[in-house]
Design an enzyme around this catalytic site. Structure first.
Site, mmCIF file in Angstrom:
data_model
loop_
_atom_site.group_PDB
_atom_site.id
_atom_site.type_symbol
_atom_site.label_atom_id
_atom_site.label_comp_id
_atom_site.label_asym_id
_atom_site.label_seq_id
_atom_site.Cartn_x
_atom_site.Cartn_y
_atom_site.Cartn_z
ATOM 1 N N ASP A 107 -21.975 -10.144 -2.294
ATOM 2 C CA ASP A 107 -23.341 -9.757 -1.905
ATOM 3 C C ASP A 107 -24.096 -9.227 -3.121
ATOM 4 O O ASP A 107 -25.275 -9.529 -3.332
ATOM 5 C CB ASP A 107 -23.321 -8.660 -0.848
ATOM 6 C CG ASP A 107 -22.539 -9.006 0.396
ATOM 7 O OD1 ASP A 107 -21.302 -8.953 0.339
ATOM 8 O OD2 ASP A 107 -23.167 -9.341 1.409
ATOM 9 N N PHE A 157 -14.981 -14.060 8.243
ATOM 10 C CA PHE A 157 -15.131 -12.613 8.371
ATOM 11 C C PHE A 157 -16.463 -12.191 8.990
ATOM 12 O O PHE A 157 -16.490 -11.366 9.920
ATOM 13 C CB PHE A 157 -14.967 -11.957 6.994
ATOM 14 C CG PHE A 157 -15.161 -10.469 7.003
ATOM 15 C CD1 PHE A 157 -16.356 -9.905 6.570
ATOM 16 C CD2 PHE A 157 -14.156 -9.623 7.454
ATOM 17 C CE1 PHE A 157 -16.543 -8.527 6.583
ATOM 18 C CE2 PHE A 157 -14.332 -8.241 7.475
ATOM 19 C CZ PHE A 157 -15.528 -7.695 7.045
ATOM 20 N N ASN A 158 -17.590 -12.666 8.455
ATOM 21 C CA ASN A 158 -18.895 -12.182 8.909
ATOM 22 C C ASN A 158 -19.091 -12.409 10.407
ATOM 23 O O ASN A 158 -19.631 -11.556 11.115
ATOM 24 C CB ASN A 158 -20.029 -12.866 8.140
ATOM 25 C CG ASN A 158 -20.168 -12.346 6.726
ATOM 26 O OD1 ASN A 158 -19.733 -11.223 6.430
ATOM 27 N ND2 ASN A 158 -20.740 -13.154 5.857
ATOM 28 N N ASP A 168 -24.062 -6.866 3.059
ATOM 29 C CA ASP A 168 -23.045 -5.808 3.176
ATOM 30 C C ASP A 168 -22.266 -5.692 1.860
ATOM 31 O O ASP A 168 -21.053 -5.883 1.813
ATOM 32 C CB ASP A 168 -22.088 -6.080 4.353
ATOM 33 C CG ASP A 168 -21.281 -7.362 4.183
ATOM 34 O OD1 ASP A 168 -20.182 -7.453 4.783
ATOM 35 O OD2 ASP A 168 -21.720 -8.267 3.433
ATOM 36 N N HIS A 180 -19.067 -16.270 -2.267
ATOM 37 C CA HIS A 180 -19.617 -16.803 -1.011
ATOM 38 C C HIS A 180 -21.137 -16.605 -0.903
ATOM 39 O O HIS A 180 -21.891 -17.536 -0.717
ATOM 40 C CB HIS A 180 -18.986 -16.081 0.188
ATOM 41 C CG HIS A 180 -17.500 -16.168 0.290
ATOM 42 N ND1 HIS A 180 -16.821 -17.245 0.824
ATOM 43 C CD2 HIS A 180 -16.544 -15.269 -0.051
ATOM 44 C CE1 HIS A 180 -15.522 -17.008 0.813
ATOM 45 N NE2 HIS A 180 -15.321 -15.837 0.290
ATOM 46 N N ASP A 181 -21.546 -15.346 -0.995
ATOM 47 C CA ASP A 181 -22.923 -15.004 -0.616
ATOM 48 C C ASP A 181 -23.967 -15.553 -1.573
ATOM 49 O O ASP A 181 -25.099 -15.843 -1.176
ATOM 50 C CB ASP A 181 -23.059 -13.476 -0.505
ATOM 51 C CG ASP A 181 -22.174 -12.935 0.594
ATOM 52 O OD1 ASP A 181 -21.769 -11.767 0.501
ATOM 53 O OD2 ASP A 181 -21.864 -13.690 1.542
ATOM 54 N N THR A 232 -26.023 -12.180 4.607
ATOM 55 C CA THR A 232 -24.730 -12.437 3.962
ATOM 56 C C THR A 232 -23.660 -11.463 4.449
ATOM 57 O O THR A 232 -22.646 -11.262 3.776
ATOM 58 C CB THR A 232 -24.848 -12.340 2.428
ATOM 59 O OG1 THR A 232 -25.268 -11.003 2.081
ATOM 60 C CG2 THR A 232 -25.836 -13.356 1.887
ATOM 61 N N ASN A 263 -18.345 -5.429 5.083
ATOM 62 C CA ASN A 263 -17.270 -5.303 4.078
ATOM 63 C C ASN A 263 -16.746 -3.876 4.028
ATOM 64 O O ASN A 263 -15.547 -3.647 3.889
ATOM 65 C CB ASN A 263 -17.806 -5.690 2.693
ATOM 66 C CG ASN A 263 -17.841 -7.192 2.490
ATOM 67 O OD1 ASN A 263 -16.947 -7.907 2.942
ATOM 68 N ND2 ASN A 263 -18.887 -7.677 1.838
HETATM 69 O O1 RIB Z 1 -16.136 -14.503 4.506
HETATM 70 C C1 RIB Z 1 -16.909 -14.163 3.393
HETATM 71 C C2 RIB Z 1 -17.970 -13.176 3.747
HETATM 72 O O2 RIB Z 1 -17.369 -11.972 4.190
HETATM 73 C C3 RIB Z 1 -18.845 -12.768 2.555
HETATM 74 O O3 RIB Z 1 -20.129 -12.467 3.008
HETATM 75 C C4 RIB Z 1 -18.179 -11.526 2.032
HETATM 76 O O4 RIB Z 1 -19.108 -10.641 1.400
HETATM 77 C C5 RIB Z 1 -17.696 -10.903 3.307
HETATM 78 O O5 RIB Z 1 -18.774 -10.189 3.857
HETATM 79 CA CA CA Z 2 -21.133 -10.312 2.517
#
Ligand code: RIB
Ligand code: CA
Length: 335
Positions: free
Chosen positions: A24, A174-175, A19, A256-257, A133, A48
């Site tokens: 990403d 979040f994801n 996303d 993160h990703d 991701t 996102n």
């Molecule tokens: O919490 C981090 C995640 O949430 C990552 O994948 C970032 O791109 C958002 O999607």
């Molecule tokens: Ca992401």
């Protein structure tokens, strides 16, 4: 073995569901930059930002790095049950705040994400690694709609969840928070990689790992004059680092990703343990929490390999080095 005697291990075939989103976008670049990875397709999901923007952003990144041969297929535009709630506050309405907006040179595939994943798995000569991701909305479709092809999934590696605190609510990452019902479907169908295969082998790379995988303004400046790609990444980081400095008071921004791809390139980077992980879907306060049984108190069987730590220095060195490889300028060594 090649004529030179060097062992030739064929690249790992990877399909990335994402996303984009700043991190990403960097994950896509890392996947393309390393010879051990063969990125065969990208699918997109709402998370996102809206699906329109995540799809446009994936196309744009592949344009920039000269890989328009890699197809992009758009997936779900909203979570399975919840309404879509984006992270536009962090990534900007476009999803890639920072660099000047550019219209991609080409459009997405006519196939939807699930159709693309079905084609890839059906035509694969050997099992394919899925990386997710973003929210797991598309991955839940894979679980439910493609049971006849699960054996063609080598493993699923996700960025998501946390053993400890969340980042979007106090309880949830979040994801997982965006689509907890999809995550519940995925984790209920999962098993620990390398153990008896009772489901889809799942590795969960959560916040304990990715909150240590941060880049700073220094890395942005280091990459800035290393070519078009370096300049683009620097502009992404200008925004992303600035946001995390202001919002959280951190020195840098967690990429993160990219850790999911770095893990495939070098599995020694992260420390992980098998655990039972269940997803909270009912609670108002804790919806989207990955309830990870770190100390095996439930007696439930482990269903995922869960990341707990990362060798930050080696991750940063790998990422900055590989991002230069895509760039046109000669590579330098990060001191
Ligand atoms: O919490 C981090 C995640 O949430 C990552 O994948 C970032 O791109 C958002 O999607
Ligand atoms: Ca992401």
């Amino acid at each position: 073995m090649s004529a030179t005697g060097a062992s030739e291990i064929s690249p790992r075939r990877v399909l990335l569901d994402c996303d984009p989103g700043h991190d990403d976008a960097i994950a896509i670049m890392l996947a393309v930059s390393d010879p051990s990875i063969d990125l065969i397709a990208v699918t997109t999901v709402a998370g996102n930002v809206t699906l329109e923007h995540t799809t446009r952003n994936a196309l744009r990144v592949l344009d920039l790095i000269g890989r328009t041969d890699i197809p992009v297929a758009a997936g779900r535009d909203s979570p399975r049950i919840r309404d879509l709630s984006t992270a536009a506050a962090m990534h900007g309405e476009s999803g890639l705040a920072g660099p000047l907006p550019v219209t991609p040179s080409h459009g997405p595939s006519d196939l939807t994400a699930i159709e693309m994943i079905e084609r890839v798995l059906s035509e694969a000569a050997e099992p394919v690694t899925l990386v997710a991701t973003g929210p797991l909305t598309n991955m839940a479709d894979v679980v439910e709609q493609l049971p006849h092809l699960h054996h063609m999934i080598r493993e699923l590696v996700i960025m998501g969840g946390a053993v400890d605190l969340g980042n979007w609510t106090p309880a949830a990452e979040f994801n997982i928070w965006v689509d907890p019902h999809a995550a519940d479907i995925v984790f209920r169908s999962a098993c620990v990689p390398g153990a008896d295969r009772t489901g889809i082998p799942l590795t969960m790379i959560g916040l304990e790992v990715t909150h240590r995988a941060w880049l700073t303004d220094e890395h942005a400046d280091f990459l800035r004059d290393t070519g078009d790609v370096g300049a683009f990444v620097a502009e992404l980081l200008d925004h992303f680092v600035g946001f995390h400095q202001e919002r959280f008071g951190w020195e840098g921004a967690p990429i993160h990703d990219a850790v999911t791809i770095a893990h495939l390139i070098d599995p020694t980077l992260i420390t992980a343990l098998p655990m039972n992980v269940q997803i909270e879907t009912e609670s108002v306060l804790c919806s989207g929490r990955t309830v990870a049984d770190r100390w095996s108190v439930t007696g439930l069987p482990a269903n995922a390999l869960v990341g707990l730590d990362i060798d930050r220095d080696r991750f940063v060195t790998m990422l900055v080095d590989r991002l230069q490889r895509i760039g046109s300028a000669p590579r330098r060594v990060l001191r």
